[in-house]
Design a protein around this motif. Sequence first.
Motif: not given
Length: 183
Positions: A52-70
């Motif tokens: 679960p710590a690995a999942f939290v690290i992935w969520q906090l650090c490797f998931v983008p915060r903002l993204a956009i499309d049209d």
Amino acid sequence: MTQILLRGNRRIGMLAALVLVLALCGIVACMLAWPATLIMIGGGIAIAALLPAAFVIWQLCFVPRLAIDDDSLFVLVSNTAKPTAVPLDSVEVFFMGQGAVQGDEPGHPRDYQGAVAANVIVRLAESATEWHARDVNERLAVWRDGYITVRGLWCEDINQELLASMNRSLSAAKRRRRKGEST
């Protein structure tokens, strides 16, 4: 096509991942060096606790915060992996702020004595009241009163060039949207 505007803080993620890998290696080394039943059970429990710590690290650090499309600005600051899609018509501008790295208040509260960081602030249209507040992970952001304050501690380096690029992407997406609606 979705474009990432603001990435997670990969430096913290890499450091946390390195610590996690070293801990796993230590646990496995102990299990191999002393293959007693109690050590094997303890090692298995420790490894299971680190997943679960690995999942939290992935969520906090490797998931983008903002993204956009049209059509939408995707805000990824909740406790789920699912982004919140805010219609582009409700998004006005991105700008830089400075504030506390924790707590439920945006900006720099008067009595706060802790660390501060640069933040990205998303201003939402006054008329879009349905988007003025959301429950989010307070470590990642504060979303209320028509503003989304994305905490800089968990993001890539925030500077004026990044914000200019984010605002250009927002303007371009809004232009494409208007052009598509007029045809």
